[in-house]
Design a protein around this motif. Sequence first.
Motif, PDB file in Angstrom:
ATOM      1  N   TRP A  96     -71.727  54.079  49.030  1.00  0.00           N
ATOM      2  CA  TRP A  96     -73.012  54.532  49.447  1.00  0.00           C
ATOM      3  C   TRP A  96     -73.750  54.672  48.202  1.00  0.00           C
ATOM      4  O   TRP A  96     -73.167  54.696  47.135  1.00  0.00           O
ATOM      5  CB  TRP A  96     -72.843  56.150  50.010  1.00  0.00           C
ATOM      6  CG  TRP A  96     -74.177  56.783  49.928  1.00  0.00           C
ATOM      7  CD1 TRP A  96     -74.989  56.890  50.910  1.00  0.00           C
ATOM      8  CD2 TRP A  96     -74.786  57.466  48.552  1.00  0.00           C
ATOM      9  NE1 TRP A  96     -76.280  57.567  50.618  1.00  0.00           N
ATOM     10  CE2 TRP A  96     -76.076  57.912  49.111  1.00  0.00           C
ATOM     11  CE3 TRP A  96     -74.235  57.816  47.510  1.00  0.00           C
ATOM     12  CZ2 TRP A  96     -76.777  58.591  48.414  1.00  0.00           C
ATOM     13  CZ3 TRP A  96     -75.226  58.608  46.638  1.00  0.00           C
ATOM     14  CH2 TRP A  96     -76.516  59.081  47.010  1.00  0.00           C
ATOM     15  N   GLY A  97     -75.057  53.944  48.238  1.00  0.00           N
ATOM     16  CA  GLY A  97     -75.866  54.128  47.231  1.00  0.00           C
ATOM     17  C   GLY A  97     -77.429  53.818  47.623  1.00  0.00           C
ATOM     18  O   GLY A  97     -77.729  54.009  48.837  1.00  0.00           O
ATOM     19  N   MET A  98     -78.066  53.566  46.625  1.00  0.00           N
ATOM     20  CA  MET A  98     -79.665  53.244  47.116  1.00  0.00           C
ATOM     21  C   MET A  98     -80.058  52.625  45.886  1.00  0.00           C
ATOM     22  O   MET A  98     -79.676  52.431  44.915  1.00  0.00           O
ATOM     23  CB  MET A  98     -80.593  54.338  47.584  1.00  0.00           C
ATOM     24  CG  MET A  98     -80.271  55.752  46.774  1.00  0.00           C
ATOM     25  SD  MET A  98     -80.812  57.264  47.279  1.00  0.00           S
ATOM     26  CE  MET A  98     -82.389  56.740  47.973  1.00  0.00           C
ATOM     27  N   THR A  99     -81.576  51.988  46.392  1.00  0.00           N
ATOM     28  CA  THR A  99     -82.404  51.094  45.418  1.00  0.00           C
ATOM     29  C   THR A  99     -82.469  52.006  44.019  1.00  0.00           C
ATOM     30  O   THR A  99     -82.484  51.359  42.941  1.00  0.00           O
ATOM     31  CB  THR A  99     -83.670  50.649  46.037  1.00  0.00           C
ATOM     32  OG1 THR A  99     -83.270  50.106  47.310  1.00  0.00           O
ATOM     33  CG2 THR A  99     -84.204  49.967  44.937  1.00  0.00           C
ATOM     34  N   TRP A 143     -84.994  48.102  55.978  1.00  0.00           N
ATOM     35  CA  TRP A 143     -85.813  49.236  56.133  1.00  0.00           C
ATOM     36  C   TRP A 143     -87.004  48.728  57.325  1.00  0.00           C
ATOM     37  O   TRP A 143     -87.456  47.803  57.132  1.00  0.00           O
ATOM     38  CB  TRP A 143     -86.397  49.806  55.143  1.00  0.00           C
ATOM     39  CG  TRP A 143     -85.360  50.579  54.159  1.00  0.00           C
ATOM     40  CD1 TRP A 143     -85.236  50.189  53.005  1.00  0.00           C
ATOM     41  CD2 TRP A 143     -84.730  51.877  54.578  1.00  0.00           C
ATOM     42  NE1 TRP A 143     -84.459  51.086  52.379  1.00  0.00           N
ATOM     43  CE2 TRP A 143     -84.023  52.205  53.489  1.00  0.00           C
ATOM     44  CE3 TRP A 143     -84.660  52.645  55.525  1.00  0.00           C
ATOM     45  CZ2 TRP A 143     -83.117  52.787  53.159  1.00  0.00           C
ATOM     46  CZ3 TRP A 143     -83.725  53.646  55.654  1.00  0.00           C
ATOM     47  CH2 TRP A 143     -83.045  54.020  54.541  1.00  0.00           C
ATOM     48  N   HIS A 190     -65.703  51.933  51.794  1.00  0.00           N
ATOM     49  CA  HIS A 190     -67.030  52.526  52.251  1.00  0.00           C
ATOM     50  C   HIS A 190     -67.589  52.958  50.894  1.00  0.00           C
ATOM     51  O   HIS A 190     -67.243  53.310  49.951  1.00  0.00           O
ATOM     52  CB  HIS A 190     -66.780  53.690  53.064  1.00  0.00           C
ATOM     53  CG  HIS A 190     -68.042  53.913  53.815  1.00  0.00           C
ATOM     54  ND1 HIS A 190     -68.000  54.941  54.824  1.00  0.00           N
ATOM     55  CD2 HIS A 190     -69.233  53.233  54.036  1.00  0.00           C
ATOM     56  CE1 HIS A 190     -69.355  55.027  55.276  1.00  0.00           C
ATOM     57  NE2 HIS A 190     -70.043  53.945  54.902  1.00  0.00           N
ATOM     58  N   THR A 223     -88.762  49.514  47.033  1.00  0.00           N
ATOM     59  CA  THR A 223     -87.787  49.980  48.443  1.00  0.00           C
ATOM     60  C   THR A 223     -88.721  50.247  49.096  1.00  0.00           C
ATOM     61  O   THR A 223     -89.828  50.957  49.186  1.00  0.00           O
ATOM     62  CB  THR A 223     -87.106  51.040  47.958  1.00  0.00           C
ATOM     63  OG1 THR A 223     -86.241  51.658  49.137  1.00  0.00           O
ATOM     64  CG2 THR A 223     -87.676  52.250  47.030  1.00  0.00           C
TER      65      THR A 223
HETATM   66  P1  AMP Z   1     -81.593  50.923  50.015  1.00  0.00           P
HETATM   67  O1  AMP Z   1     -82.210  51.692  49.135  1.00  0.00           O
HETATM   68  O2  AMP Z   1     -82.194  50.113  51.018  1.00  0.00           O
HETATM   69  O3  AMP Z   1     -80.176  50.748  49.350  1.00  0.00           O
HETATM   70  O4  AMP Z   1     -81.099  52.137  51.056  1.00  0.00           O
HETATM   71  C1  AMP Z   1     -80.366  53.687  50.545  1.00  0.00           C
HETATM   72  C2  AMP Z   1     -80.167  54.245  51.885  1.00  0.00           C
HETATM   73  O5  AMP Z   1     -79.157  53.604  52.685  1.00  0.00           O
HETATM   74  C3  AMP Z   1     -79.294  55.373  51.676  1.00  0.00           C
HETATM   75  O6  AMP Z   1     -80.374  56.625  50.784  1.00  0.00           O
HETATM   76  C4  AMP Z   1     -79.029  55.821  52.943  1.00  0.00           C
HETATM   77  O7  AMP Z   1     -79.798  56.578  53.770  1.00  0.00           O
HETATM   78  C5  AMP Z   1     -78.603  54.756  53.443  1.00  0.00           C
HETATM   79  N1  AMP Z   1     -77.093  54.396  53.001  1.00  0.00           N
HETATM   80  C6  AMP Z   1     -76.610  53.362  52.123  1.00  0.00           C
HETATM   81  N2  AMP Z   1     -75.262  53.251  52.254  1.00  0.00           N
HETATM   82  C7  AMP Z   1     -74.841  53.991  53.164  1.00  0.00           C
HETATM   83  C8  AMP Z   1     -73.650  54.508  53.597  1.00  0.00           C
HETATM   84  N3  AMP Z   1     -72.440  53.779  53.311  1.00  0.00           N
HETATM   85  N4  AMP Z   1     -73.580  55.266  54.818  1.00  0.00           N
HETATM   86  C9  AMP Z   1     -74.756  55.912  55.321  1.00  0.00           C
HETATM   87  N5  AMP Z   1     -75.810  55.557  54.778  1.00  0.00           N
HETATM   88  C10 AMP Z   1     -76.056  54.642  53.675  1.00  0.00           C
END
Ligand code: AMP
Length: 544
Positions: free
Chosen positions: A329-332, A445, A327, A188
């Motif tokens: 939300w998540g992250m790597t 990013w 909608h 990431t």
């Molecule tokens: P990544 O690791 O590239 O998947 O990015 C994760 C980050 O993307 C999160 O920590 C947020 O800052 C942002 N993010 C992911 N999903 C959302 C969402 N639905 N709304 C707002 N920000 C998001």
Amino acid sequence: MSTLYGQMMDMPLVISGLLRHAENNHSDTEIVTRRIEGDIHRYTYADAGQRIRKLANALEASGIKQGDRTATLAWNTYRHFELYYAVSGMGAVLHTINPRLHPEQVAWIVNHAEDRILFFDATFAPIVDAIAEHCPTIEHWVALSDADKMPELKKVKAISYEDYIRDHADQYEWPTLDENAAAALCYTSGTTGNPKGVLYSHRSLVLHTYGACLPDAFGVDATDIVLPVVPMFHVNAWSLPYVGALAGVKLVFPGAKLDGESLYELFEGEKVTISAGVPTVWLLVLQFLQQNNKKLSTLKRMTVGGSACPPALMKTFKQDYGVQLEHAWGMTEMSPLGTYNHPKAKHLGLSEEERFNVALSQGRAVFGVEMKIVDDKGQRMPQDGKSTGDLHVRGPWVVKQYFKKDESPLVDGWFPTGDVGHIDADGYLTITDRTKDVIKSGGEWIGSIDIENIAMAHPAVAMAACIAAKHEKWDERPLLIVQLKEGQSPSKEEILAHFEGKIAKWWTPDDVLFVDGLPLGATGKVQKNKLRDEYGDHLMKQAG
Ligand code: AMP
């Protein structure tokens, strides 16, 4: 007191189990790909299984052992799907690399991971040529191409994927692995400094796949046809290649063509019911639909995540096309699923406007993820829908340590996400801000520090700060704010020209603002939050 243990089988949760399940129960379900070569490829989970075993044998013949990293620079295709299962299934580690990074960063990542083989789509041949001399750990370069459609390469001798697997047996016994063994690796750039590796285990991926399939998450079943637009180099396409096998869905891979028209053709041609991607993709699809007066006849739902979903986008898809944008939300670091937005029974009686407001939040935690909001002192804040603070998470598919890093990112056993928000009494999370100093443009990013360092190397610049400015199409774009040295007066264009060749072109700031002084905090650091407050809307205003 001694523990009374349960008496159930100790079957490890491993990736090969997902494939076996798909072959036993969904052997004739299709996997369709728009190939890089241009045509449509169509086969079944049974066909895929055979080729996956050939590939596992080929990898073994190349000397790949358990734990060895095997890299990909590849689009969403059936061949990439085969790599997902063969590499992890045999006990090696699938390392999916983001080809949108600058070649220097790609090389850095390859070296850090010590990848032994690199599989790449023809599109990325220029990256391979650019990194080849800097990546001594790579022993084999394999082009994901037909033997007669090999890309031209100047710096390496590559073999075609079809030649690579052709002479190998389609019989292979999947080894019994420790479920905690590493299965996949993803870097990431959503943190400061060099990219960080997140090393998923078989267990974490399988548990995540169960979670992702839940009705209140992707909620897919064996009647669904799923097209992952989210790339397989972005946190395993949000796990959809695994979800496909677990739920027995028909998968449709779009290859390299991610424009509105090409996606529309696949949605309609393959009768897709569910898709997933970042908001920018859905904006492009919407533009195409509107400009060409088209309708969507089978698509029911689209998962939108990676960045906040613009309300107007959600409304238009629902009202004009009957498609629900969901909608998530998540992250790597979370494999990636944290929350997913579905209504509760109590919302069903609400007016359309009220339901829409619920749908706009990032959603509720998927079982497997716990969330809390903490204040400056790390104290848990109430779940009242307004107390806003740092979001911390924990769970069996949340990272505990980055690859080859000794220090743990955890705080009291929780992972600090770098996101800021609040959670209401029903568990719905709303992200309001970010503390991490990075910019997310079209789901990718951009490192603000890299941009600042380059700007600061310009002889006329005294100090520079790069912030995320809101952008209608890309969600965020980099905006550079510069304090010049005395007596200097370069133009914006001169400053921007200084970036050429030093970073990927799309990282170049959209605009440069010159200021007399940058706001500094007590420790002498630029207060980016102040700059964001003041200039965050600059590009939106500029666009009118
Ligand atoms: P990544 O690791 O590239 O998947 O990015 C994760 C980050 O993307 C999160 O920590 C947020 O800052 C942002 N993010 C992911 N999903 C959302 C969402 N639905 N709304 C707002 N920000 C998001």
